[in-house]
Design a protein around this motif. Structure first.
Motif, PDB file in Angstrom:
ATOM      1  N   LEU A  52       8.447   4.065  -7.064  1.00 35.45           N
ATOM      2  CA  LEU A  52       7.625   3.085  -6.356  1.00 35.45           C
ATOM      3  C   LEU A  52       6.458   3.773  -5.653  1.00 35.45           C
ATOM      4  CD1 LEU A  52      10.381   0.824  -4.735  1.00 35.45           C
ATOM      5  CD2 LEU A  52       8.935   0.278  -6.695  1.00 35.45           C
ATOM      6  N   PRO A  53       5.287   3.137  -5.650  1.00 33.94           N
ATOM      7  CA  PRO A  53       4.118   3.736  -4.982  1.00 33.94           C
ATOM      8  C   PRO A  53       4.187   3.538  -3.467  1.00 33.94           C
ATOM      9  CG  PRO A  53       3.504   1.639  -5.954  1.00 33.94           C
ATOM     10  CD  PRO A  53       4.939   1.883  -6.349  1.00 33.94           C
ATOM     11  N   LEU A  54       5.057   4.306  -2.822  1.00 32.75           N
ATOM     12  CA  LEU A  54       5.276   4.169  -1.383  1.00 32.75           C
ATOM     13  C   LEU A  54       4.534   5.254  -0.612  1.00 32.75           C
ATOM     14  CD1 LEU A  54       9.140   3.537  -1.170  1.00 32.75           C
ATOM     15  CD2 LEU A  54       7.326   1.836  -0.985  1.00 32.75           C
ATOM     16  N   THR A  55       4.015   4.873   0.535  1.00 39.01           N
ATOM     17  CA  THR A  55       3.519   5.843   1.512  1.00 39.01           C
ATOM     18  C   THR A  55       4.353   5.676   2.768  1.00 39.01           C
ATOM     19  OG1 THR A  55       1.267   5.746   0.630  1.00 39.01           O
ATOM     20  CG2 THR A  55       1.548   6.638   2.850  1.00 39.01           C
ATOM     21  N   ARG A  56       5.211   6.644   3.028  1.00 38.79           N
ATOM     22  CA  ARG A  56       6.132   6.528   4.157  1.00 38.79           C
ATOM     23  C   ARG A  56       5.428   6.906   5.460  1.00 38.79           C
ATOM     24  NH1 ARG A  56      11.129   5.420   2.425  1.00 38.79           N
ATOM     25  NH2 ARG A  56      11.630   5.893   0.245  1.00 38.79           N
ATOM     26  N   HIS A  57       5.753   6.179   6.518  1.00 38.07           N
ATOM     27  CA  HIS A  57       5.167   6.455   7.820  1.00 38.07           C
ATOM     28  C   HIS A  57       5.838   7.669   8.457  1.00 38.07           C
ATOM     29  CE1 HIS A  57       3.847   1.958   8.233  1.00 38.07           C
ATOM     30  NE2 HIS A  57       3.429   2.523   7.133  1.00 38.07           N
ATOM     31  N   THR A  58       5.129   8.278   9.385  1.00 42.98           N
ATOM     32  CA  THR A  58       5.674   9.455  10.064  1.00 42.98           C
ATOM     33  C   THR A  58       6.913   9.103  10.870  1.00 42.98           C
ATOM     34  OG1 THR A  58       3.439  10.358  10.221  1.00 42.98           O
ATOM     35  CG2 THR A  58       5.117  11.336  11.642  1.00 42.98           C
ATOM     36  N   PHE A  59       6.893   7.943  11.513  1.00 42.13           N
ATOM     37  CA  PHE A  59       8.022   7.527  12.330  1.00 42.13           C
ATOM     38  C   PHE A  59       9.030   6.774  11.467  1.00 42.13           C
ATOM     39  CE2 PHE A  59      10.147   4.441  15.152  1.00 42.13           C
ATOM     40  CZ  PHE A  59      10.700   5.313  16.082  1.00 42.13           C
ATOM     41  N   HIS A  60      10.197   7.376  11.260  1.00 36.05           N
ATOM     42  CA  HIS A  60      11.277   6.777  10.473  1.00 36.05           C
ATOM     43  C   HIS A  60      10.760   6.241   9.138  1.00 36.05           C
ATOM     44  CE1 HIS A  60      14.723   7.162  13.087  1.00 36.05           C
ATOM     45  NE2 HIS A  60      14.008   6.753  14.122  1.00 36.05           N
ATOM     46  N   GLY A  61      10.305   7.164   8.307  1.00 32.89           N
ATOM     47  CA  GLY A  61       9.771   6.786   7.006  1.00 32.89           C
ATOM     48  C   GLY A  61      10.769   6.118   6.088  1.00 32.89           C
ATOM     49  N   GLU A  62      12.080   6.290   6.374  1.00 32.19           N
ATOM     50  CA  GLU A  62      13.084   5.616   5.542  1.00 32.19           C
ATOM     51  C   GLU A  62      13.082   4.109   5.768  1.00 32.19           C
ATOM     52  OE1 GLU A  62      15.326   6.939   9.299  1.00 32.19           O
ATOM     53  OE2 GLU A  62      13.605   7.545   8.078  1.00 32.19           O
ATOM     54  N   TRP A  63      12.531   3.683   6.907  1.00 32.35           N
ATOM     55  CA  TRP A  63      12.462   2.252   7.224  1.00 32.35           C
ATOM     56  C   TRP A  63      11.024   1.730   7.196  1.00 32.35           C
ATOM     57  CZ3 TRP A  63      15.554   3.504  12.228  1.00 32.35           C
ATOM     58  CH2 TRP A  63      16.890   3.761  11.905  1.00 32.35           C
ATOM     59  N   ASN A  64      10.092   2.576   7.582  1.00 34.67           N
ATOM     60  CA  ASN A  64       8.702   2.142   7.725  1.00 34.67           C
ATOM     61  C   ASN A  64       7.847   2.785   6.638  1.00 34.67           C
ATOM     62  OD1 ASN A  64       9.189   0.756  10.328  1.00 34.67           O
ATOM     63  ND2 ASN A  64       9.537   2.830  11.087  1.00 34.67           N
ATOM     64  N   TYR A  65       7.263   1.961   5.806  1.00 35.92           N
ATOM     65  CA  TYR A  65       6.445   2.486   4.718  1.00 35.92           C
ATOM     66  C   TYR A  65       5.507   1.388   4.221  1.00 35.92           C
ATOM     67  CZ  TYR A  65      10.313   0.204   2.256  1.00 35.92           C
ATOM     68  OH  TYR A  65      11.263  -0.686   1.844  1.00 35.92           O
ATOM     69  N   ALA A  66       4.490   1.808   3.498  1.00 33.32           N
ATOM     70  CA  ALA A  66       3.554   0.873   2.861  1.00 33.32           C
ATOM     71  C   ALA A  66       3.801   0.907   1.357  1.00 33.32           C
ATOM     72  CB  ALA A  66       2.114   1.270   3.173  1.00 33.32           C
ATOM     73  N   LEU A  67       3.998  -0.260   0.770  1.00 30.44           N
ATOM     74  CA  LEU A  67       4.203  -0.378  -0.675  1.00 30.44           C
ATOM     75  C   LEU A  67       2.887  -0.823  -1.297  1.00 30.44           C
ATOM     76  CD1 LEU A  67       6.005  -0.389  -3.176  1.00 30.44           C
ATOM     77  CD2 LEU A  67       6.649  -2.743  -2.615  1.00 30.44           C
ATOM     78  N   HIS A  68       2.306   0.030  -2.115  1.00 27.77           N
ATOM     79  CA  HIS A  68       1.001  -0.246  -2.697  1.00 27.77           C
ATOM     80  C   HIS A  68       1.156  -1.049  -3.993  1.00 27.77           C
ATOM     81  CE1 HIS A  68      -0.612   2.583   0.195  1.00 27.77           C
ATOM     82  NE2 HIS A  68       0.297   3.463  -0.195  1.00 27.77           N
ATOM     83  N   PRO A  69       0.224  -1.945  -4.282  1.00 31.50           N
ATOM     84  CA  PRO A  69       0.321  -2.744  -5.516  1.00 31.50           C
ATOM     85  C   PRO A  69       0.089  -1.888  -6.746  1.00 31.50           C
ATOM     86  CG  PRO A  69      -1.766  -3.144  -4.425  1.00 31.50           C
ATOM     87  CD  PRO A  69      -0.955  -2.293  -3.482  1.00 31.50           C
ATOM     88  N   GLN A  70       0.750  -2.271  -7.827  1.00 32.28           N
ATOM     89  CA  GLN A  70       0.545  -1.620  -9.110  1.00 32.28           C
ATOM     90  C   GLN A  70      -0.117  -2.614 -10.052  1.00 32.28           C
ATOM     91  OE1 GLN A  70       4.635  -0.313  -9.970  1.00 32.28           O
ATOM     92  NE2 GLN A  70       3.852   1.758 -10.086  1.00 32.28           N
ATOM     93  N   PRO A  71      -1.210  -2.251 -10.687  1.00 33.08           N
ATOM     94  CA  PRO A  71      -1.835  -3.185 -11.638  1.00 33.08           C
ATOM     95  C   PRO A  71      -0.926  -3.415 -12.832  1.00 33.08           C
ATOM     96  CG  PRO A  71      -2.848  -1.010 -11.781  1.00 33.08           C
ATOM     97  CD  PRO A  71      -1.926  -0.975 -10.595  1.00 33.08           C
ATOM     98  N   LYS A  72      -0.758  -4.679 -13.189  1.00 33.25           N
ATOM     99  CA  LYS A  72       0.068  -5.020 -14.348  1.00 33.25           C
ATOM    100  C   LYS A  72      -0.792  -4.997 -15.610  1.00 33.25           C
ATOM    101  CE  LYS A  72       3.232  -7.943 -11.732  1.00 33.25           C
ATOM    102  NZ  LYS A  72       3.736  -9.311 -11.529  1.00 33.25           N
ATOM    103  N   PRO A  73      -0.244  -4.500 -16.699  1.00 33.87           N
ATOM    104  CA  PRO A  73      -1.040  -4.473 -17.931  1.00 33.87           C
ATOM    105  C   PRO A  73      -1.340  -5.886 -18.407  1.00 33.87           C
ATOM    106  CG  PRO A  73       1.251  -3.898 -18.379  1.00 33.87           C
ATOM    107  CD  PRO A  73       1.104  -3.950 -16.882  1.00 33.87           C
ATOM    108  N   ALA A  74      -2.603  -6.127 -18.694  1.00 24.99           N
ATOM    109  CA  ALA A  74      -2.980  -7.448 -19.195  1.00 24.99           C
ATOM    110  C   ALA A  74      -2.525  -7.613 -20.632  1.00 24.99           C
ATOM    111  CB  ALA A  74      -4.499  -7.611 -19.113  1.00 24.99           C
ATOM    112  N   ILE A  75      -2.232  -8.849 -21.014  1.00 24.78           N
ATOM    113  CA  ILE A  75      -1.846  -9.135 -22.389  1.00 24.78           C
ATOM    114  C   ILE A  75      -3.116  -9.313 -23.205  1.00 24.78           C
ATOM    115  CG2 ILE A  75      -0.657 -10.747 -23.910  1.00 24.78           C
ATOM    116  CD1 ILE A  75       1.214 -11.393 -21.661  1.00 24.78           C
TER     117      ILE A  75
END
Length: 206
Positions: A52-75
């Motif tokens: 997963l494209p996660l960026t974990r925060h410095t404070f308790h990164g196991e709980w606090n993180y940002a999940l970045h969107p992933q572009p879906k392949p177009a049909i």
């Protein structure tokens, strides 16, 4: 009970409790009840979490993180008349299921459905389940599904009936999409292109 000690006695109370949250910086929360039915007992493995494209925060990164969107392949629009790949047909935007949820559904139905008696089926059991999910989720009929899966209309009708019975026996509901996914228009265009190709006519025998 919630953090204020209020008993969570109904969905309405839960929604009200969530929606009443706010912060001094202006954050407001909107909560809606999701009435869809989802398979239970599904876990997320370490490999999936690591991907997963996660960026974990410095404070308790196991709980606090940002999940970045992933572009879906177009049909892509069909030009050569070739059927779309399974990855495109199993796009979560179309199925309403994450890849691991779709695999779990296939495994759940396999013991009763993948009997392998008689003549080998035109489609693998996984494709039979996927076709039925698309049928129920985005209202694709047997004819376009037959084109997409390089099957026959008759065989696809039998497949949809078979898998729907298996879903009912397991008390599993595939809820229709509330709004048509954007990917559906491209998929219908592909069906039209393949149907008009001399080499991709819908077969009418099983």
């Amino acid at each position: 009970m919630n953090w204020r000690g209020r008993p969570l006695t109904s969905h309405e109370v839960i929604l009200e409790s969530i929606a009443s949250a706010f912060t001094r910086t202006g954050l407001r929360v909107k909560a809606e009840l999701d009435t869809n039915t989802y398979p239970t007992g599904i876990g997320v493995g370490d490999a999936e979490m690591a991907a997963l494209p996660l960026t974990r925060h410095t404070f308790h990164g196991e709980w606090n993180y940002a999940l970045h969107p992933q572009p879906k392949p177009a049909i892509p629009a069909a030009r050569s008349g070739r059927p779309p790949t399974p990855q495109l047909l199993s796009d979560p935007a179309l199925t309403g299921l994450a890849p691991h949820q779709l695999q779990h559904l296939i495994r759940t139905l396999t013991p009763a459905g993948d009997t392998r008696r008689g003549r080998p089926p035109r489609l693998t059991f996984a494709d039979q389940v996927l076709a039925t999910v698309l049928h129920l989720r985005v209202n694709l009929a047997a004819e376009p599904l037959a084109v997409l899966f390089s099957s026959s209309r008759t065989a696809m009708h039998r497949t949809l009936l078979k898998i729907r019975h298996l879903l009912e026996a397991q008390d599993i509901t595939i809820s229709p999409a509330t709004t048509p996914p954007a990917a559906l228009a491209a998929l219908r265009a592909r069906v039209a292109a393949q149907s008009s190709s001399p080499n991709s006519k819908i077969k009418t025998t099983g």
